[in-house]
Design an enzyme around this catalytic site. Structure first.
Site, mmCIF file in Angstrom:
data_model
loop_
_atom_site.group_PDB
_atom_site.id
_atom_site.type_symbol
_atom_site.label_atom_id
_atom_site.label_comp_id
_atom_site.label_asym_id
_atom_site.label_seq_id
_atom_site.Cartn_x
_atom_site.Cartn_y
_atom_site.Cartn_z
ATOM 1 N NE ARG A 171 6.990 -4.498 34.495
ATOM 2 C CZ ARG A 171 6.557 -5.713 34.822
ATOM 3 N NH1 ARG A 171 6.690 -6.148 36.068
ATOM 4 N NH2 ARG A 171 5.980 -6.481 33.925
ATOM 5 C CE LYS A 213 6.739 0.751 25.155
ATOM 6 N NZ LYS A 213 5.892 0.546 26.385
ATOM 7 N N PRO A 230 5.055 7.179 20.367
ATOM 8 C CG PRO A 230 4.443 7.299 22.606
ATOM 9 C CD PRO A 230 4.198 7.950 21.287
ATOM 10 C CG HIS A 234 -1.506 -2.093 20.248
ATOM 11 N ND1 HIS A 234 -2.508 -3.015 20.067
ATOM 12 C CD2 HIS A 234 -2.089 -0.877 20.153
ATOM 13 C CE1 HIS A 234 -3.656 -2.381 19.870
ATOM 14 N NE2 HIS A 234 -3.428 -1.090 19.911
#
Length: 277
Positions: A171, A213, A230, A234
């Site tokens: 990241r 997302k 979003p 999950h």
């Protein structure tokens, strides 16, 4: 210290704290929470029937009331749920105190870049490191030390190798390139709030490391585009399990993101381990 009391009518700090939308809201003692938003600090105490905000009337009226979306009647959202949708009805009843926060867009860009393939404690830790290293030290009215959220300009000065030393991993490049793009005005964050949801989402996706997302998370939790929904791995599992014919987005047009938060919180707190935000 000044104290403002707010009734707990569809408002629960503990539920908001656990809903995965804010990473600088923490429980520090039994029933006592603190939130840092940009340069501001707030101490909060939750009781069964009310919540106390330890701030001035002006601070509450001009910032925190809007931040927690307290002018909006969430009961209307819950009452609109299809009575035949037992899953969503249970989810909303379980997380009825959740509200969609109105957070700073730059803070949410950084937060959700860091959220990728990550969990909530780890995201909080990384944000804490960034704030301590690149933010400004402040003190609360009670003398508690906290750090402001670093600006894009400040983060743009940090080398990718330094971000990696701070354990941001892959990241690091996303954050460095995005900070530079924002600092140089390639994406004007001040323009996003005035855009339609889909337009704002596309604009955000011009930034390095921001996919659909993550852009939806920023649209929902910062820009308050309540049509944003979003979908991570999950949520996808919940949709496949509970909504085999598709989620009824048309019914909840204009506030589907509120329903997403009820679903996310309900499934999370019912023992589903979150591998990815």
């Amino acid at each position: 210290m000044h104290k403002i009391e707010v009734p707990n009518h569809h408002f629960r700090i503990d539920q908001i704290c656990g809903s995965g939308q804010c990473f600088r809201l923490d429980r520090v003692e039994d029933r006592i929470y603190e939130v840092i938003a940009g340069e501001k600090y707030l101490k909060i105490k939750q009781y069964p029937d009310k919540t106390s905000f330890y701030c001035t009337e002006k601070e509450y009226t001009c910032f925190w009331k809007m931040y927690f979306d307290l002018d909006v009647c969430y009961e209307t959202y819950i009452e609109s749920i299809d009575k035949g949708d037992t899953y969503l009805s249970k989810a909303a009843a379980f997380g009825e105190g959740i509200r969609i926060l109105r957070q700073d867009v730059w803070e949410m860009i950084v937060s959700f870049i860091l959220s990728q393939q990550n969990n909530i404690p780890r995201i909080k830790q990384l944000i804490r490191i960034l704030c301590e290293q690149c933010g400004e030290e402040r003190r609360s009215p009670e003398g508690r030390v906290y750090y402001t959220f670093p600006t894009a300009e400040r983060l743009s000065e940090v080398e990718e190798s330094t971000f990696r030393e701070w354990k941001l991993g892959y990241r690091s490049r996303y954050l460095q390139e995005t900070a530079r793009a924002v600092a140089e005005g390639k994406v004007r964050l001040s323009d996003l709030s005035g855009m339609e949801y889909e337009t704002a989402k596309k604009e955000l996706m011009k930034l390095c490391g921001i996919g659909a997302k993550v852009a939806d998370c920023i649209c929902l939790f910062a820009l308050h585009k309540l049509d944003a929904f979003p979908v991570d791995t999950h949520i996808q599992k919940v949709l496949e399990r509970e909504y085999k014919k598709g989620f009824p987005f048309e019914r909840y047009r204009g506030y589907a993101g509120v329903m997403q938060q009820y679903i996310f919180y309900y499934d999370l707190k019912n023992g589903v381990a979150m591998k990815e935000m």
